[in-house]
Structures are given as structure tokens and as C-alpha cells.
Design a protein around this motif. Sequence first.
Motif, PDB file in Angstrom:
ATOM      1  N   ALA A 206     -30.407 -53.867  34.606  1.00 51.01           N
ATOM      2  CA  ALA A 206     -29.790 -52.634  34.113  1.00 51.01           C
ATOM      3  C   ALA A 206     -28.282 -52.805  33.956  1.00 51.01           C
ATOM      4  CB  ALA A 206     -30.090 -51.479  35.070  1.00 51.01           C
ATOM      5  N   ILE A 207     -27.657 -53.498  34.892  1.00 43.44           N
ATOM      6  CA  ILE A 207     -26.217 -53.743  34.823  1.00 43.44           C
ATOM      7  C   ILE A 207     -25.889 -54.673  33.663  1.00 43.44           C
ATOM      8  CG2 ILE A 207     -24.295 -54.890  36.006  1.00 43.44           C
ATOM      9  CD1 ILE A 207     -25.553 -53.819  38.655  1.00 43.44           C
ATOM     10  N   GLU A 251     -26.919 -66.050  34.192  1.00 41.74           N
ATOM     11  CA  GLU A 251     -26.799 -67.359  33.544  1.00 41.74           C
ATOM     12  C   GLU A 251     -28.036 -67.712  32.726  1.00 41.74           C
ATOM     13  OE1 GLU A 251     -25.975 -69.867  36.862  1.00 41.74           O
ATOM     14  OE2 GLU A 251     -23.801 -69.488  36.809  1.00 41.74           O
ATOM     15  N   LYS A 252     -29.209 -67.328  33.202  1.00 41.44           N
ATOM     16  CA  LYS A 252     -30.441 -67.703  32.525  1.00 41.44           C
ATOM     17  C   LYS A 252     -30.831 -66.752  31.396  1.00 41.44           C
ATOM     18  CE  LYS A 252     -32.674 -70.298  36.261  1.00 41.44           C
ATOM     19  NZ  LYS A 252     -33.880 -70.378  37.148  1.00 41.44           N
ATOM     20  N   GLN A 253     -30.568 -65.463  31.573  1.00 44.20           N
ATOM     21  CA  GLN A 253     -31.073 -64.480  30.616  1.00 44.20           C
ATOM     22  C   GLN A 253     -29.989 -63.721  29.861  1.00 44.20           C
ATOM     23  OE1 GLN A 253     -34.515 -62.175  32.044  1.00 44.20           O
ATOM     24  NE2 GLN A 253     -34.457 -63.399  33.926  1.00 44.20           N
ATOM     25  N   TYR A 254     -28.747 -63.806  30.325  1.00 43.71           N
ATOM     26  CA  TYR A 254     -27.650 -63.088  29.660  1.00 43.71           C
ATOM     27  C   TYR A 254     -26.447 -64.019  29.534  1.00 43.71           C
ATOM     28  CZ  TYR A 254     -30.485 -59.011  30.948  1.00 43.71           C
ATOM     29  OH  TYR A 254     -31.512 -58.098  31.120  1.00 43.71           O
ATOM     30  N   SER A 255     -26.689 -65.199  29.008  1.00 48.13           N
ATOM     31  CA  SER A 255     -25.641 -66.224  28.967  1.00 48.13           C
ATOM     32  C   SER A 255     -24.455 -65.819  28.098  1.00 48.13           C
ATOM     33  CB  SER A 255     -26.221 -67.550  28.463  1.00 48.13           C
ATOM     34  OG  SER A 255     -26.807 -67.388  27.176  1.00 48.13           O
ATOM     35  N   ASP A 256     -24.666 -64.878  27.189  1.00 44.22           N
ATOM     36  CA  ASP A 256     -23.566 -64.425  26.326  1.00 44.22           C
ATOM     37  C   ASP A 256     -22.788 -63.259  26.938  1.00 44.22           C
ATOM     38  OD1 ASP A 256     -24.206 -66.305  24.405  1.00 44.22           O
ATOM     39  OD2 ASP A 256     -25.561 -64.956  23.333  1.00 44.22           O
ATOM     40  N   SER A 257     -23.225 -62.786  28.083  1.00 47.67           N
ATOM     41  CA  SER A 257     -22.558 -61.641  28.712  1.00 47.67           C
ATOM     42  C   SER A 257     -21.122 -61.980  29.091  1.00 47.67           C
ATOM     43  CB  SER A 257     -23.325 -61.213  29.965  1.00 47.67           C
ATOM     44  OG  SER A 257     -22.598 -60.235  30.684  1.00 47.67           O
ATOM     45  N   LYS A 258     -20.221 -61.055  28.831  1.00 46.75           N
ATOM     46  CA  LYS A 258     -18.813 -61.235  29.178  1.00 46.75           C
ATOM     47  C   LYS A 258     -18.415 -60.372  30.368  1.00 46.75           C
ATOM     48  CE  LYS A 258     -17.248 -62.576  24.554  1.00 46.75           C
ATOM     49  NZ  LYS A 258     -16.299 -62.272  23.447  1.00 46.75           N
ATOM     50  N   ILE A 259     -19.400 -59.897  31.103  1.00 44.40           N
ATOM     51  CA  ILE A 259     -19.117 -59.066  32.260  1.00 44.40           C
ATOM     52  C   ILE A 259     -18.220 -59.807  33.247  1.00 44.40           C
ATOM     53  CG2 ILE A 259     -21.179 -59.802  33.523  1.00 44.40           C
ATOM     54  CD1 ILE A 259     -21.426 -56.933  34.580  1.00 44.40           C
ATOM     55  N   ILE A 260     -17.220 -59.105  33.781  1.00 40.64           N
ATOM     56  CA  ILE A 260     -16.313 -59.661  34.780  1.00 40.64           C
ATOM     57  C   ILE A 260     -16.858 -59.296  36.156  1.00 40.64           C
ATOM     58  CG2 ILE A 260     -13.983 -59.580  35.749  1.00 40.64           C
ATOM     59  CD1 ILE A 260     -13.003 -58.770  32.935  1.00 40.64           C
ATOM     60  N   THR A 261     -17.032 -60.308  37.016  1.00 39.18           N
ATOM     61  CA  THR A 261     -17.505 -60.055  38.377  1.00 39.18           C
ATOM     62  C   THR A 261     -16.376 -60.329  39.369  1.00 39.18           C
ATOM     63  OG1 THR A 261     -18.388 -62.312  38.514  1.00 39.18           O
ATOM     64  CG2 THR A 261     -19.918 -60.563  37.853  1.00 39.18           C
ATOM     65  N   ARG A 262     -16.318 -59.478  40.389  1.00 41.75           N
ATOM     66  CA  ARG A 262     -15.211 -59.585  41.343  1.00 41.75           C
ATOM     67  C   ARG A 262     -15.710 -59.232  42.743  1.00 41.75           C
ATOM     68  NH1 ARG A 262     -11.387 -55.232  39.899  1.00 41.75           N
ATOM     69  NH2 ARG A 262     -11.231 -56.499  38.025  1.00 41.75           N
ATOM     70  N   VAL A 263     -15.287 -59.978  43.719  1.00 42.49           N
ATOM     71  CA  VAL A 263     -15.445 -59.578  45.114  1.00 42.49           C
ATOM     72  C   VAL A 263     -14.113 -59.013  45.570  1.00 42.49           C
ATOM     73  CG1 VAL A 263     -15.602 -60.446  47.476  1.00 42.49           C
ATOM     74  CG2 VAL A 263     -17.337 -61.080  45.816  1.00 42.49           C
ATOM     75  N   SER A 264     -14.159 -57.778  46.035  1.00 44.09           N
ATOM     76  CA  SER A 264     -12.928 -57.107  46.456  1.00 44.09           C
ATOM     77  C   SER A 264     -13.122 -56.543  47.862  1.00 44.09           C
ATOM     78  CB  SER A 264     -12.584 -55.964  45.496  1.00 44.09           C
ATOM     79  OG  SER A 264     -11.390 -55.328  45.890  1.00 44.09           O
ATOM     80  N   GLY A 265     -12.209 -56.897  48.754  1.00 41.74           N
ATOM     81  CA  GLY A 265     -12.299 -56.426  50.125  1.00 41.74           C
ATOM     82  C   GLY A 265     -11.097 -55.609  50.526  1.00 41.74           C
ATOM     83  N   VAL A 266     -11.247 -54.835  51.572  1.00 39.04           N
ATOM     84  CA  VAL A 266     -10.153 -54.062  52.150  1.00 39.04           C
ATOM     85  C   VAL A 266      -9.515 -54.902  53.256  1.00 39.04           C
ATOM     86  CG1 VAL A 266      -9.514 -51.973  53.409  1.00 39.04           C
ATOM     87  CG2 VAL A 266     -11.277 -51.867  51.634  1.00 39.04           C
ATOM     88  N   LYS A 267      -8.207 -55.122  53.155  1.00 40.98           N
ATOM     89  CA  LYS A 267      -7.501 -55.925  54.178  1.00 40.98           C
ATOM     90  C   LYS A 267      -7.239 -55.030  55.380  1.00 40.98           C
ATOM     91  CE  LYS A 267      -5.671 -59.927  55.288  1.00 40.98           C
ATOM     92  NZ  LYS A 267      -5.604 -59.728  56.755  1.00 40.98           N
ATOM     93  N   PHE A 268      -8.135 -55.147  56.349  1.00 41.22           N
ATOM     94  CA  PHE A 268      -8.144 -54.231  57.489  1.00 41.22           C
ATOM     95  C   PHE A 268      -7.864 -54.919  58.814  1.00 41.22           C
ATOM     96  CE2 PHE A 268     -10.642 -52.207  60.919  1.00 41.22           C
ATOM     97  CZ  PHE A 268     -10.133 -50.910  60.879  1.00 41.22           C
ATOM     98  N   ASP A 269      -8.260 -56.173  58.925  1.00 41.40           N
ATOM     99  CA  ASP A 269      -8.286 -56.871  60.209  1.00 41.40           C
ATOM    100  C   ASP A 269      -7.551 -58.204  60.089  1.00 41.40           C
ATOM    101  OD1 ASP A 269      -9.373 -58.639  62.382  1.00 41.40           O
ATOM    102  OD2 ASP A 269     -10.566 -56.862  62.830  1.00 41.40           O
ATOM    103  N   ASN A 270      -6.844 -58.602  61.137  1.00 37.60           N
ATOM    104  CA  ASN A 270      -6.117 -59.867  61.121  1.00 37.60           C
ATOM    105  C   ASN A 270      -7.033 -61.080  61.052  1.00 37.60           C
ATOM    106  OD1 ASN A 270      -3.570 -58.683  61.233  1.00 37.60           O
ATOM    107  ND2 ASN A 270      -3.552 -58.622  63.472  1.00 37.60           N
TER     108      ASN A 270
END
Length: 380
Positions: A206-207, A251-270
Motif C-alpha cells: 500500500a505504501i 527492490e524486487k517489485q517496485y524497483s522504479d520507486s523513488k520513495i525516500i526512506t529514513r530512520v529518524s530518532g529522538v536524541k533523548f539519552d546519552n
Amino acid sequence: MYEKHDSFYALKHKKDPKIQKVLNRIVKASKDVSAVEKLSSKFKKILEKVINDLSDNAEPYSKNKFNLKSNVISEIDTLNDKDLPRYLVHRYRYEIFPQIKKTDNFPPYLQIEPTSICNYRCVFCFETDETFTNKKNGHMGQMKFELFKHVIDQAEGNIEFISLASRGEPLACPDIVKMLEYTKDKFLNLKINTNASLLNEKKCHAILSGGVKTLVFSADAAKEPLYSKLRVNGDLSKVLKNIENFKTIKEKQYSDSKIITRVSGVKFDNEQNLKSMEEVWGGLVDQVAFVNYNPWENSYNKKSNDIIEPCSDLWRRMFVWWDGKINPCDVDYKSHLSVGNFSKNNLEELWNSEKYKRLREEHLNSNRQTIKPCSSCMVV
């Protein structure tokens, strides 16, 4: 290859081949009569301002000047040339209007909440507030698909930057697949934020087949027990497996996709560090980032700070919550500052409502200390 992503740092060298390539595309697109003529006269003037700000004669990286930041270049790379004039206009509205405290008919950015319910209890999140999550208090719920359609129909053609995210986990919404399908080809940038714990194969499709242009996986650590310490109820191994599965399907089924993927975290702990994040997540996504911690978990109980500068979000974004309630931010997660309800007014009326105007004026007059939770919020 992933990149360290920080949307708050401008790229500094116009002679960089990558930046020069983007600049050349922008100049070419700005001369495309068929694309530019679709803009209103007001938006044509904004496009002229963008081109001037990016020209060699403009003073670089000064206040109120439009610059090519790393995230902007990444987004431009996903667009066709014919869409660039429209994108640049709306990006200018998103970045510069909050600086010059300007509004027009619609917000530059709309955040739509499919659900306020979340399966996590992250230590830095308002979902830990039991007065919020208690169903008796009316804050918990799922957006009905018909309401979602009405919001999308009003936003289409007027607002180009949309997020499906706010207080809850969007993939917990029963209608999320239908919602994603309904957004296809309607916005220049549609973003969804998810903890990825509910990211099954159906939702991956769906995404990837819907209207999503940016997919943000919220994760604050790359190892246990730190991940579960911060993201209570979370399971890092499950999340990793789900994101790996998403990458494989893409990669296998949507190789033409230009979707940007990101891992984003909250800097909370040392204990958190970007190096370990890069080592684990870098092979799975395009970008890795931390955002600054803002104590969302106790917005209403925190002591007031000494910040008097107006909050930029009052000119940048508007929130539509699951029940149609309109709010200026999600730091105010209990809706003390709600400006109305979508069921009674349209998006344009709500964005330009007297209540919204008064809130902006209070901030402009250095009175945010008289408003809760603005008085203890760090967002400027």
C-alpha cells in the motif's frame, strides 16, 4: 548508499556537481512555459523570488533566503522537471513564510492523524500520559475513511506537503490501506511516520503503490536493551525484520520507486550515538537522522521557560486529528488550543480563523508565556 540527513544544515558549495545539476534543472524548469503557466500570479511571483535567491548574485544563506538544503535536494531528485516550479513554490511557503510570519489561503503543510492510538509507550512521548490515553477522556480514536476523503479532497491542489502522522501510530488505523490508496498521485510530497512494528506485507504494498514519497521509520537506537528502554513495548528484532522485508519488496517489485526512506530518532539519552545507528540502519534506508528532544510527555506540567520568540509552526503547519478537530501543534496533544473542527468549517476557513490569528498575534507580541503549553515548549 544512505546519507546522514539533517534538514537544518544547508549545503554550502554551489560548485558541487550535484548541486549544480539541481540548479540547472531548476533554471530549465522555471523557463518551461507549460509548467509555469499553471501557477497563479501570486505563485509565479514566489517562483521568481526562489530563482533570485538561488542565483549567483543573491547573498548566500542569509536570513529569509531560500536555500537548497540536503533534504530539498533529495526530494527534487524524486520529481519530474514539470513538477519543479510547483514544488519550489510550496517549499518556499513551507520554509520562508514561517520566517517572515506570512500566511495565505492554506497552510504550507498539513498533518492528518489516521489514529491517536499507539501500541508503544515511548518514554519521551505523550502516549505515556494516562489522562490522554484513558478512553473515557475522548482523546483516543480512529479517523473514519469518509472524513479522510473529505480532508484529502480539500487539500488536493491547495496543499502539496502532507503527513499521515501525529499523536498515534498510523499503521494501527484499520483503514490505512484504503487511505494510502486514495492519496495516489495527489501530492508532491506525502510522508508517513511509523514505528514499523505493524508493517506487514499488505501495508508495504500500500505504501509503495500509493502516494507516499517519504517513509520515516521512528527508531532511537540500534541495539537492545536501549531500544526497548526508549520505545517501551517495542521489539527491535521484529522492527528490523519488517524494514528488511519492506526493502526486499521495494527492490524486487517496485524497483522504479523513488520513495525516500529514513530512520529518524529522538536524541533523548546519552547512550544513543549516531555511529551505531548508521551501522545498523544505514544498509536498510536512504537517510539516518536524530531530531532534538522536546519534552512532549509532560507539556502541561512543565515549568515555563524564557522563550519569547514566536513558534514557526503557527505559520507552517496545521493538524487534522482523527475526529476532525483542528490543532496548531501536537505538543498541545489535549487540544487546549484547538481552533475548530473540520466538520463545521473547511481547511481554508480554519487556517485563517480569528482564533488562529489571535494565537499568532499573541506569539508575535511576545506573549507565548501566557499560553499553555506554549509557555514551556522549546519550538521556535
